[in-house]
Motif scaffolding. Structure first.
Motif, PDB file in Angstrom:
ATOM      1  N   UNK A  67       6.635  37.670 -15.729  1.00  0.00           N
ATOM      2  CA  UNK A  67       6.205  38.755 -14.858  1.00  0.00           C
ATOM      3  C   UNK A  67       5.048  38.296 -13.953  1.00  0.00           C
ATOM      4  N   UNK A  68       4.096  37.583 -14.525  1.00  0.00           N
ATOM      5  CA  UNK A  68       2.953  37.095 -13.752  1.00  0.00           C
ATOM      6  C   UNK A  68       3.378  36.044 -12.722  1.00  0.00           C
ATOM      7  N   UNK A  69       4.316  35.184 -13.079  1.00  0.00           N
ATOM      8  CA  UNK A  69       4.817  34.185 -12.111  1.00  0.00           C
ATOM      9  C   UNK A  69       5.487  34.868 -10.926  1.00  0.00           C
ATOM     10  N   UNK A  70       6.238  35.925 -11.226  1.00  0.00           N
ATOM     11  CA  UNK A  70       6.890  36.689 -10.158  1.00  0.00           C
ATOM     12  C   UNK A  70       5.849  37.325  -9.237  1.00  0.00           C
ATOM     13  N   UNK A  75       2.782  37.353  -4.091  1.00  0.00           N
ATOM     14  CA  UNK A  75       1.491  37.315  -3.407  1.00  0.00           C
ATOM     15  C   UNK A  75       1.373  36.125  -2.462  1.00  0.00           C
ATOM     16  N   UNK A  76       2.058  35.052  -2.764  1.00  0.00           N
ATOM     17  CA  UNK A  76       2.018  33.881  -1.893  1.00  0.00           C
ATOM     18  C   UNK A  76       2.890  34.048  -0.656  1.00  0.00           C
ATOM     19  N   UNK A  77       3.926  34.864  -0.752  1.00  0.00           N
ATOM     20  CA  UNK A  77       4.883  34.919   0.352  1.00  0.00           C
ATOM     21  C   UNK A  77       5.027  36.311   0.991  1.00  0.00           C
ATOM     22  N   UNK A  79       3.624  39.604   2.578  1.00  0.00           N
ATOM     23  CA  UNK A  79       2.408  40.201   3.138  1.00  0.00           C
ATOM     24  C   UNK A  79       2.213  41.647   2.671  1.00  0.00           C
ATOM     25  N   UNK A  80       3.299  42.359   2.437  1.00  0.00           N
ATOM     26  CA  UNK A  80       3.171  43.748   1.967  1.00  0.00           C
ATOM     27  C   UNK A  80       2.521  43.816   0.591  1.00  0.00           C
ATOM     28  N   UNK A  81       2.825  42.857  -0.278  1.00  0.00           N
ATOM     29  CA  UNK A  81       2.200  42.829  -1.607  1.00  0.00           C
ATOM     30  C   UNK A  81       0.705  42.565  -1.485  1.00  0.00           C
ATOM     31  N   UNK A  82       0.356  41.674  -0.570  1.00  0.00           N
ATOM     32  CA  UNK A  82      -1.063  41.383  -0.356  1.00  0.00           C
ATOM     33  C   UNK A  82      -1.771  42.615   0.193  1.00  0.00           C
ATOM     34  N   UNK A  83      -1.160  43.286   1.166  1.00  0.00           N
ATOM     35  CA  UNK A  83      -1.759  44.494   1.746  1.00  0.00           C
ATOM     36  C   UNK A  83      -1.917  45.593   0.702  1.00  0.00           C
ATOM     37  N   UNK A  84      -0.928  45.736  -0.162  1.00  0.00           N
ATOM     38  CA  UNK A  84      -0.995  46.762  -1.215  1.00  0.00           C
ATOM     39  C   UNK A  84      -2.207  46.527  -2.112  1.00  0.00           C
ATOM     40  N   UNK A  85      -2.415  45.291  -2.514  1.00  0.00           N
ATOM     41  CA  UNK A  85      -3.556  44.977  -3.373  1.00  0.00           C
ATOM     42  C   UNK A  85      -4.864  45.195  -2.621  1.00  0.00           C
ATOM     43  N   UNK A  86      -4.886  44.799  -1.336  1.00  0.00           N
ATOM     44  CA  UNK A  86      -6.106  44.976  -0.543  1.00  0.00           C
ATOM     45  C   UNK A  86      -6.456  46.459  -0.418  1.00  0.00           C
ATOM     46  N   UNK A  87      -5.475  47.303  -0.264  1.00  0.00           N
ATOM     47  CA  UNK A  87      -5.723  48.740  -0.113  1.00  0.00           C
ATOM     48  C   UNK A  87      -6.083  49.397  -1.452  1.00  0.00           C
TER      49      UNK A  87
END
Length: 107
Positions: A67-70, A75-77, A79-87
């Motif tokens: 799960x963590x590897x996924x 997060x590396x590829x 951008x929506x996942x990165x934005x979600x965490x940032x928000x």
């Protein structure tokens, strides 16, 4: 002529009886050691239970690692996942957005 002294009614000397009790004691000690010793049957049963518990724990940890590897890949590829965490985690907003913060009232 008669012999004086003790006469045995069974005609046996105490040596066979002593041999029997010594043999029985040794057998009991060996069986006790086989069951209760450091590497005895009871220890084997306890170790089998522990091994099954550890295998279950390993399976749970491997699932969590998957799960963590996924999540790392996304997060590396993505951008929506990165934005979600940032928000959500960091509380960041884009330019022009208005943030409303609701504070629970004390009753």
């Amino acid at each position: 002529m008669r012999k004086t002294g003790r006469s045995s009614t069974t005609g046996q000397s105490p040596t066979p009886r002593l041999f029997f009790w010594i043999s029985a004691g040794i057998i009991i000690l060996l069986l006790g050691s086989a069951w209760l010793g450091q590497d005895g049957y009871l220890a084997v049963i306890v170790n089998k239970v522990r091994v099954s518990e550890l295998k279950k724990e390993i399976a749970e940890i491997e699932a969590k690692n998957k799960e963590l590897r996924s999540e790392i890949r996304s997060l590396r590829s993505d951008e929506r996942a990165i934005e979600k965490i940032a928000r959500e985690d960091l509380g960041l907003v884009k330019k022009g957005e208005t943030v409303y913060e609701f504070i629970p009232s004390k009753k």
